[in-house]
Design a protein around this motif. Structure first.
Motif, mmCIF file in Angstrom:
data_model
loop_
_atom_site.group_PDB
_atom_site.id
_atom_site.type_symbol
_atom_site.label_atom_id
_atom_site.label_comp_id
_atom_site.label_asym_id
_atom_site.label_seq_id
_atom_site.Cartn_x
_atom_site.Cartn_y
_atom_site.Cartn_z
ATOM 1 N N ARG A 133 0.825 -1.209 0.000
ATOM 2 C CA ARG A 133 0.000 0.000 0.000
ATOM 3 C C ARG A 133 0.857 1.256 0.000
ATOM 4 N NH1 ARG A 133 -5.625 0.804 3.236
ATOM 5 N NH2 ARG A 133 -6.137 2.856 2.408
ATOM 6 N N ARG A 134 1.935 1.250 0.771
ATOM 7 C CA ARG A 134 2.816 2.421 0.782
ATOM 8 C C ARG A 134 3.418 2.669 -0.592
ATOM 9 N NH1 ARG A 134 4.165 0.518 6.039
ATOM 10 N NH2 ARG A 134 5.938 -0.694 5.252
ATOM 11 N N LEU A 135 3.853 1.612 -1.255
ATOM 12 C CA LEU A 135 4.433 1.773 -2.586
ATOM 13 C C LEU A 135 3.385 2.279 -3.573
ATOM 14 C CD1 LEU A 135 6.603 1.535 -4.706
ATOM 15 C CD2 LEU A 135 6.220 -0.941 -4.791
ATOM 16 N N LEU A 136 2.185 1.721 -3.527
ATOM 17 C CA LEU A 136 1.139 2.150 -4.453
ATOM 18 C C LEU A 136 0.712 3.589 -4.179
ATOM 19 C CD1 LEU A 136 -0.856 -1.172 -4.529
ATOM 20 C CD2 LEU A 136 0.244 -0.088 -6.501
ATOM 21 N N ASP A 137 0.629 3.970 -2.910
ATOM 22 C CA ASP A 137 0.314 5.369 -2.588
ATOM 23 C C ASP A 137 1.368 6.302 -3.168
ATOM 24 O OD1 ASP A 137 -1.970 4.636 -1.225
ATOM 25 O OD2 ASP A 137 -1.087 4.843 0.773
ATOM 26 N N THR A 138 2.642 5.882 -3.100
ATOM 27 C CA THR A 138 3.722 6.687 -3.664
ATOM 28 C C THR A 138 3.587 6.798 -5.178
ATOM 29 O OG1 THR A 138 5.230 6.061 -1.885
ATOM 30 C CG2 THR A 138 6.228 6.877 -3.922
ATOM 31 N N LEU A 139 3.252 5.682 -5.838
ATOM 32 C CA LEU A 139 3.092 5.697 -7.291
ATOM 33 C C LEU A 139 1.916 6.574 -7.713
ATOM 34 C CD1 LEU A 139 3.717 1.943 -8.176
ATOM 35 C CD2 LEU A 139 5.272 3.874 -8.550
ATOM 36 N N VAL A 140 0.817 6.489 -6.974
ATOM 37 C CA VAL A 140 -0.352 7.307 -7.305
ATOM 38 C C VAL A 140 -0.022 8.785 -7.136
ATOM 39 C CG1 VAL A 140 -2.708 7.902 -6.626
ATOM 40 C CG2 VAL A 140 -2.033 5.498 -6.773
ATOM 41 N N ALA A 141 0.619 9.132 -6.021
ATOM 42 C CA ALA A 141 0.973 10.533 -5.782
ATOM 43 C C ALA A 141 1.957 11.034 -6.836
ATOM 44 C CB ALA A 141 1.557 10.691 -4.383
ATOM 45 N N GLY A 142 2.905 10.182 -7.215
ATOM 46 C CA GLY A 142 3.915 10.579 -8.185
ATOM 47 C C GLY A 142 3.402 10.694 -9.605
ATOM 48 N N ALA A 143 2.233 10.110 -9.877
ATOM 49 C CA ALA A 143 1.681 10.153 -11.233
ATOM 50 C C ALA A 143 1.230 11.554 -11.617
ATOM 51 C CB ALA A 143 0.513 9.178 -11.350
ATOM 52 N N GLY A 144 0.868 12.364 -10.639
ATOM 53 C CA GLY A 144 0.460 13.729 -10.932
ATOM 54 C C GLY A 144 -0.717 13.787 -11.876
ATOM 55 N N ASP A 145 -0.559 14.578 -12.957
ATOM 56 C CA ASP A 145 -1.628 14.747 -13.943
ATOM 57 C C ASP A 145 -1.484 13.794 -15.137
ATOM 58 O OD1 ASP A 145 -2.759 16.801 -12.445
ATOM 59 O OD2 ASP A 145 -1.488 18.320 -13.402
ATOM 60 N N ASP A 146 -0.546 12.875 -15.061
ATOM 61 C CA ASP A 146 -0.328 11.922 -16.150
ATOM 62 C C ASP A 146 -1.433 10.863 -16.104
ATOM 63 O OD1 ASP A 146 0.526 9.663 -17.682
ATOM 64 O OD2 ASP A 146 2.616 10.315 -17.497
ATOM 65 N N ALA A 149 -0.108 7.108 -16.215
ATOM 66 C CA ALA A 149 0.563 6.703 -14.975
ATOM 67 C C ALA A 149 -0.445 6.574 -13.838
ATOM 68 C CB ALA A 149 1.653 7.709 -14.615
ATOM 69 N N THR A 150 -1.392 7.503 -13.780
ATOM 70 C CA THR A 150 -2.431 7.423 -12.754
ATOM 71 C C THR A 150 -3.264 6.166 -12.928
ATOM 72 O OG1 THR A 150 -2.550 9.827 -12.547
ATOM 73 C CG2 THR A 150 -4.459 8.580 -11.777
ATOM 74 N N THR A 151 -3.600 5.832 -14.169
ATOM 75 C CA THR A 151 -4.408 4.640 -14.440
ATOM 76 C C THR A 151 -3.671 3.374 -14.025
ATOM 77 O OG1 THR A 151 -5.525 5.757 -16.285
ATOM 78 C CG2 THR A 151 -5.649 3.350 -16.219
ATOM 79 N N VAL A 152 -2.386 3.276 -14.358
ATOM 80 C CA VAL A 152 -1.605 2.101 -13.973
ATOM 81 C C VAL A 152 -1.568 1.961 -12.452
ATOM 82 C CG1 VAL A 152 0.695 1.056 -13.941
ATOM 83 C CG2 VAL A 152 -0.170 2.086 -16.050
ATOM 84 N N ALA A 153 -1.205 3.034 -11.763
ATOM 85 C CA ALA A 153 -1.036 2.970 -10.311
ATOM 86 C C ALA A 153 -2.352 2.688 -9.602
ATOM 87 C CB ALA A 153 -0.425 4.274 -9.801
ATOM 88 N N THR A 154 -3.420 3.349 -10.028
ATOM 89 C CA THR A 154 -4.713 3.135 -9.360
ATOM 90 C C THR A 154 -5.320 1.787 -9.728
ATOM 91 O OG1 THR A 154 -5.842 4.381 -11.123
ATOM 92 C CG2 THR A 154 -5.238 5.590 -9.115
#
Length: 329
Positions: A133-146, A149-154
């Motif tokens: 969960r911590r890693l995924l939260d980091t990926l979601v936050a790092g995706a920004g407006d992309d 990237a947001t779709t992959v992480a979420t």
């Protein structure tokens, strides 16, 4: 996703790239072929390609080529139900994969995102849900407006939340992912987002019958014709939705579908989950003794696969049943 003609083109493109000495491009085309086969659950072919990618990557000084091999081989093991081997390989190679080089590179960045997201999902299956969960939260936050990237992480966060059994997390992740791609442009990833949203709504008690109906239509349309990765997992989660709606007969049908797709295509990453949902169904229609036997079987299967998430869930299931019996006494 790729059709058969696209896969043929990728094979020819790989041959041309290698004939020109373009190792990275050739590996990229091979990785795309592997992706097409593994997402389509052609696991015999994808195993062969994953082995090729790993062999080529091991002999290459190019971090991206090495990353292709490590990602393909590790993710392949997860599909085969070898959760421990998958986790150990991806964890061990993460420190010397493509993430070392931070200069801009669209291909490498996409591979880095995929590998990190899949490592998070596999970590959860290996019993490390908090770290995932911590890693995924980091990926979601790092995706920004992309949006991609947001779709992959979420998408991965939604999938993990669903198998962990956390509907609130699944709903938040799915809503964010769908908002980033409201037109369903990323069909493969967007399918899991929408399925996770229906699952979360059902498990939270928001008209579970209608949610299950919507999920089943999406499974049939997007995961069965042609078949796609995790179809058996989502039929098991559909069974949970049917149970939440008070429809054990429909839950049994969904579980039979889960078993059928698992046995026919060979994806075994969620074997423990399928048995746990059968235990939940048995508790409803056959009584506590049958439920306990199935939960114990789920725990044994999951332990053998090193899918400790389902060992943990089986332990909680059994402890809850034991507590109920003590309460009755």
């Amino acid at each position: 996703m790729y059709g058969a003609s696209s896969v043929d083109l990728l094979e020819r493109a790989e041959a041309v790239a290698r004939s020109l000495g373009r190792e990275r491009e050739g590996a990229g085309f091979l990785f795309s072929r592997w992706t097409a086969h593994v997402q389509g659950l052609d696991l015999e072919r994808s195993c062969f390609l994953a082995d090729r990618l790993l062999e080529q990557g091991s002999a290459s000084p190019d971090l991206v080529v090495r990353g292709y091999g490590d990602a393909a081989w590790g993710i392949q093991q997860w599909h085969l139900g070898r959760i421990g081997a998958s986790f150990r390989h991806l964890t061990a190679t993460a420190s010397h994969g493509p993430s070392d080089d931070r200069s801009p590179d669209q291909v490498r960045d996409g591979l880095r995102l995929l590998t990190a997201a899949m490592l998070a999902e596999i970590s959860a299956y290996h019993g490390k849900s908090a770290e995932a969960r911590r890693l995924l939260d980091t990926l979601v936050a790092g995706a920004g407006d992309d949006a991609y990237a947001t779709t992959v992480a979420t998408c991965m966060a939604t999938r993990v939340a669903s198998v962990v059994g956390d509907p609130e997390w699944a709903l938040r992740a799915a809503d964010r992912g769908i908002a980033a791609d409201p037109h369903f442009s990323f069909g493969f990833l967007g399918t899991y987002l929408r399925l996770g949203r229906w699952w979360a709504l059902a498990m939270c008690g928001h008209d579970p019958g209608a949610a299950a109906d919507n999920a089943e239509r999406l499974i049939v349309a997007n995961l069965t014709n042609p078949v796609r990765s995790c179809v058996s997992t989502w039929y098991a989660l559909l069974a949970q939705m049917r149970l939440a709606a008070g429809s054990p007969g429909a839950a049994a049908v969904a579980l039979d579908q889960a078993d059928s797709f698992r046995d026919r295509y060979g994806q075994r990453s969620a074997d423990g989950l399928l048995l746990l949902v059968r235990a939940q169904l048995a508790e409803t229609i056959a009584g506590p003794d049958a439920a306990v036997r199935l939960a114990e079987r789920a725990r044994a299967v999951a332990r053998r696969q090193e899918a400790y998430l389902f060992v943990q869930r089986a332990d909680r299931f059994l402890a809850d049943r034991a507590g109920r019996e003590l309460g009755v006494q």
